[in-house]
Scaffold this motif. Structure first.
Motif, PDB file in Angstrom:
ATOM      1  N   MET A   1       0.842  -1.175   0.000  1.00 36.88           N
ATOM      2  CA  MET A   1       0.000   0.000   0.000  1.00 36.88           C
ATOM      3  C   MET A   1       0.887   1.238   0.000  1.00 36.88           C
ATOM      4  N   ASP A   2       0.699   2.109  -0.954  1.00 40.57           N
ATOM      5  CA  ASP A   2       1.472   3.340  -1.066  1.00 40.57           C
ATOM      6  C   ASP A   2       0.705   4.465  -0.384  1.00 40.57           C
ATOM      7  N   LEU A   3       1.152   4.834   0.807  1.00 41.61           N
ATOM      8  CA  LEU A   3       0.439   5.858   1.579  1.00 41.61           C
ATOM      9  C   LEU A   3       0.559   7.238   0.955  1.00 41.61           C
ATOM     10  N   ASP A   4       1.670   7.487   0.287  1.00 37.33           N
ATOM     11  CA  ASP A   4       1.864   8.798  -0.329  1.00 37.33           C
ATOM     12  C   ASP A   4       0.892   9.033  -1.483  1.00 37.33           C
ATOM     13  N   ALA A   5       0.502   7.973  -2.164  1.00 38.26           N
ATOM     14  CA  ALA A   5      -0.388   8.104  -3.317  1.00 38.26           C
ATOM     15  C   ALA A   5      -1.852   8.207  -2.907  1.00 38.26           C
ATOM     16  N   MET A   6      -2.155   7.874  -1.643  1.00 40.83           N
ATOM     17  CA  MET A   6      -3.553   7.895  -1.205  1.00 40.83           C
ATOM     18  C   MET A   6      -3.996   9.311  -0.863  1.00 40.83           C
ATOM     19  N   ALA A   9      -8.211  12.166   2.643  1.00 37.76           N
ATOM     20  CA  ALA A   9      -9.552  11.797   3.106  1.00 37.76           C
ATOM     21  C   ALA A   9      -9.686  10.286   3.214  1.00 37.76           C
ATOM     22  N   GLU A  10      -9.070   9.571   2.280  1.00 38.28           N
ATOM     23  CA  GLU A  10      -9.096   8.105   2.330  1.00 38.28           C
ATOM     24  C   GLU A  10      -8.326   7.583   3.538  1.00 38.28           C
ATOM     25  N   LEU A  11      -7.186   8.234   3.826  1.00 32.18           N
ATOM     26  CA  LEU A  11      -6.367   7.812   4.962  1.00 32.18           C
ATOM     27  C   LEU A  11      -7.132   7.960   6.269  1.00 32.18           C
ATOM     28  N   GLU A  12      -7.897   9.037   6.393  1.00 31.35           N
ATOM     29  CA  GLU A  12      -8.648   9.273   7.618  1.00 31.35           C
ATOM     30  C   GLU A  12      -9.756   8.242   7.792  1.00 31.35           C
ATOM     31  N   GLN A  13     -10.257   7.696   6.707  1.00 30.63           N
ATOM     32  CA  GLN A  13     -11.342   6.736   6.789  1.00 30.63           C
ATOM     33  C   GLN A  13     -10.845   5.291   6.925  1.00 30.63           C
TER      34      GLN A  13
END
Length: 98
Positions: A1-6, A9-13
């Motif tokens: 999973m690439d956190l930088d590309a997310m 708003a998706e990260l918070e959910q």
């Protein structure tokens, strides 16, 4: 999973990601707290040892008590002379340094 590309708003959910981050933070904070507590404990034990050493030293048993009349004017005069001598010494010492 690439956190930088997310998207943020998706990260918070993403509850799994948030729970994992919380777990990591809690573990690290616990590690730091234990490390600090150990350091404090070592300092406390060293201080306690030093205090015990000082308390174990008993005063000299044969020490004479001086019977001095503190209201004696000659005692006040002698103390004034000693203070004046010392202050003069310190002044001369300061002048020599400069």
């Amino acid at each position: 999973m690439d956190l930088d590309a997310m998207d943020p708003a998706e990260l918070e959910q993403d509850l799994d990601l948030m729970n994992a981050a919380t777990k990591i933070q809690a573990s690290f904070r616990g590690h730091m707290a234990r490390k600090q507590a150990e350091k404090q404990s070592k300092n406390d034990s060293e201080i306690t040892k030093e205090m015990e050493k000082l308390q174990s030293k008993s005063p000299v048993p044969n020490e004479e008590e001086l019977d001095v009349d503190l209201s004696d004017p000659s005692l006040n005069h002698a103390a004034t002379k000693i203070q004046a001598s010392f202050r003069g010494h310190m002044t001369r010492k300061t002048l020599v340094k400069d």
